[in-house]
Design a protein around this motif. Structure first.
Motif, short mmCIF file in Angstrom:
data_model
loop_
_atom_site.label_atom_id
_atom_site.label_comp_id
_atom_site.label_asym_id
_atom_site.label_seq_id
_atom_site.Cartn_x
_atom_site.Cartn_y
_atom_site.Cartn_z
N MET A 32 0.92 -1.25 0.04
CA MET A 32 -0.06 -0.02 0.00
C MET A 32 0.85 1.21 -0.11
O MET A 32 1.83 1.32 0.87
N ARG A 33 0.55 2.06 -0.88
CA ARG A 33 1.22 3.46 -1.03
C ARG A 33 0.26 4.64 -1.17
O ARG A 33 -0.88 4.44 -1.70
N ARG A 34 0.72 5.67 -0.75
CA ARG A 34 -0.53 6.76 -0.91
C ARG A 34 -0.75 7.10 -2.51
O ARG A 34 0.23 7.13 -3.20
N GLY A 35 -1.87 7.51 -2.73
CA GLY A 35 -2.25 7.60 -4.61
C GLY A 35 -1.69 6.40 -5.23
O GLY A 35 -1.66 6.68 -6.32
N MET A 36 -2.00 5.16 -4.36
CA MET A 36 -1.49 4.28 -5.33
C MET A 36 -2.40 3.99 -6.47
O MET A 36 -3.86 4.12 -6.46
N ASN A 37 -2.00 3.67 -7.68
CA ASN A 37 -2.66 3.13 -8.88
C ASN A 37 -1.92 2.18 -9.82
O ASN A 37 -0.58 1.82 -9.52
N PHE A 38 -2.35 1.94 -10.77
CA PHE A 38 -1.78 1.00 -11.64
C PHE A 38 -1.06 1.57 -12.77
O PHE A 38 -1.16 0.81 -14.11
N ALA A 39 -1.16 2.83 -12.97
CA ALA A 39 -0.69 3.63 -14.16
C ALA A 39 -1.24 3.41 -15.32
O ALA A 39 -2.42 3.55 -15.29
N ALA A 78 4.76 -8.18 6.28
CA ALA A 78 6.02 -8.61 5.41
C ALA A 78 6.56 -10.08 5.94
O ALA A 78 7.28 -10.73 5.31
N SER A 79 6.13 -10.52 7.15
CA SER A 79 6.64 -11.87 7.56
C SER A 79 6.07 -12.97 6.70
O SER A 79 6.40 -13.88 6.63
N ASP A 80 4.89 -12.48 6.03
CA ASP A 80 4.03 -13.42 5.47
C ASP A 80 4.86 -13.88 4.03
O ASP A 80 4.62 -14.94 3.38
N ILE A 81 5.71 -13.07 3.63
CA ILE A 81 6.67 -13.31 2.38
C ILE A 81 7.67 -14.63 2.93
O ILE A 81 7.85 -15.55 2.13
N ASP A 82 8.14 -14.22 4.33
CA ASP A 82 8.97 -15.39 4.61
C ASP A 82 8.22 -16.89 4.99
O ASP A 82 9.08 -17.59 4.67
N SER A 83 7.09 -16.77 5.39
CA SER A 83 6.56 -18.03 5.71
C SER A 83 5.90 -18.72 4.51
O SER A 83 5.48 -19.78 4.51
N GLY A 84 5.87 -17.87 3.16
CA GLY A 84 5.45 -18.66 2.04
C GLY A 84 3.93 -18.30 1.98
O GLY A 84 3.29 -18.86 0.89
N ALA A 85 3.39 -17.51 2.77
CA ALA A 85 1.92 -17.40 2.53
C ALA A 85 1.64 -16.37 1.36
O ALA A 85 0.47 -16.41 0.76
N LEU A 86 2.36 -15.61 1.06
CA LEU A 86 2.42 -14.63 -0.12
C LEU A 86 3.27 -15.40 -1.34
O LEU A 86 4.43 -15.53 -0.95
N LYS A 87 2.71 -15.57 -2.36
CA LYS A 87 3.48 -16.08 -3.74
C LYS A 87 3.96 -14.95 -4.53
O LYS A 87 4.78 -15.17 -5.47
N ALA A 88 3.50 -13.73 -4.37
CA ALA A 88 4.12 -12.54 -5.18
C ALA A 88 3.67 -11.40 -4.60
O ALA A 88 3.12 -11.31 -3.34
N LEU A 89 4.53 -10.18 -5.07
CA LEU A 89 4.65 -8.96 -4.45
C LEU A 89 3.95 -7.99 -5.68
O LEU A 89 4.72 -8.09 -6.83
N VAL A 90 2.95 -7.09 -5.44
CA VAL A 90 2.47 -6.18 -6.28
C VAL A 90 2.97 -4.77 -5.79
O VAL A 90 2.67 -4.43 -4.44
N VAL A 91 3.97 -3.96 -6.54
CA VAL A 91 4.34 -2.71 -6.00
C VAL A 91 3.53 -1.53 -6.95
O VAL A 91 3.89 -1.44 -8.19
N PRO A 92 2.59 -1.00 -6.62
CA PRO A 92 1.78 -0.06 -7.71
C PRO A 92 2.54 1.19 -7.44
O PRO A 92 3.44 1.66 -6.79
N ALA A 93 2.14 2.12 -8.33
CA ALA A 93 2.55 3.45 -8.61
C ALA A 93 2.11 4.39 -7.49
O ALA A 93 0.95 3.61 -6.67
N GLY A 94 2.67 5.19 -6.82
CA GLY A 94 2.40 6.18 -5.85
C GLY A 94 3.41 6.69 -5.43
O GLY A 94 4.42 6.95 -5.77
N THR A 95 3.26 7.32 -4.05
CA THR A 95 4.15 8.01 -3.31
C THR A 95 4.29 7.67 -1.79
O THR A 95 3.60 6.88 -1.28
N ALA A 96 5.58 7.95 -1.29
CA ALA A 96 5.91 7.63 0.15
C ALA A 96 5.89 9.05 0.58
O ALA A 96 6.63 9.92 0.44
N ASP A 97 4.96 9.08 1.89
CA ASP A 97 4.73 10.37 2.61
C ASP A 97 6.29 10.62 3.44
O ASP A 97 6.40 12.01 3.54
N THR A 98 6.67 9.63 3.80
CA THR A 98 8.09 9.96 4.69
C THR A 98 9.14 9.11 4.35
O THR A 98 8.87 8.02 3.61
N GLU A 99 10.33 9.39 4.77
CA GLU A 99 11.45 8.62 4.40
C GLU A 99 11.42 7.39 5.05
O GLU A 99 11.76 6.42 4.53
#
Length: 170
Positions: A32-39, A78-99
């Motif tokens: 999840m990112r602020r203003g997320m979209n699929f471009a 994020a721990s679901d990645i290590d356990s194998g519960a998530l099979k892929a990751l989606v990084v949508p377009a968007g912004t990060a509010d903070t560092e």
């Protein structure tokens, strides 16, 4: 004969089968990112779901997110990645509010890369994902989306390419 069923609505088709969603083959994380979209691929979520991939929102900074007046609460970590519960990751377009939010997103991407799971990146998320993984992004600057695997980065130019890539996720 729908009057005899207990459902208070008519089937959506005349064939009597009604609406049946695609069976879920795999659960994938949606960073999840602020203003997320699929471009340039606004139907990406529909395509992924149609190929049996269930999107699980992941918090990569703040707890929840407000998108267009709708609160989205995370259902994956994020721990679901290590356990194998998530099979892929989606990084949508968007912004990060903070560092800190940008660093958290980078950490999730690196974690997914170390685990070797597929990553779909859209719009400016392409550059973010490739930078976090230490891969060159110049070749994919114009691509609306990419599929990042352990071996390669594949540009996804349209909905048909996204559908074919989604079919590869196990």
């Amino acid at each position: 004969m729908y009057a005899q069923r207990k459902a208070p609505f008519a089937p959506r088709t005349n064939a009597g089968y009604g609406y049946r969603p695609a069976p879920v083959r795999a659960r994938i994380g949606l960073a999840m990112r602020r203003g997320m979209n699929f471009a340039d691929l606004p139907d990406a979520e529909t395509i992924l779901r149609g190929r049996g991939l269930s999107l699980a929102p992941m918090s990569v900074g703040d707890g929840g997110l407000n998108v267009g007046g709708t609160s989205v609460l995370p259902t994956a970590e994020a721990s679901d990645i290590d356990s194998g519960a998530l099979k892929a990751l989606v990084v949508p377009a968007g912004t990060a509010d903070t560092e800190a939010a940008a660093e958290a997103l980078d950490a999730v991407i690196v974690r997914a890369g170390a685990k070797g799971i597929a990553m779909f990146a859209f719009g400016d998320g392409v550059a973010v994902a490739l930078r976090a993984l230490g891969r060159p992004a110049n070749d994919f600057a114009e691509a609306p989306a990419v599929l990042i695997t352990a071996d390669a980065v594949e540009p996804l130019a349209d909905s048909a390419a996204l559908a074919a890539a989604a079919a590869q996720v196990q």
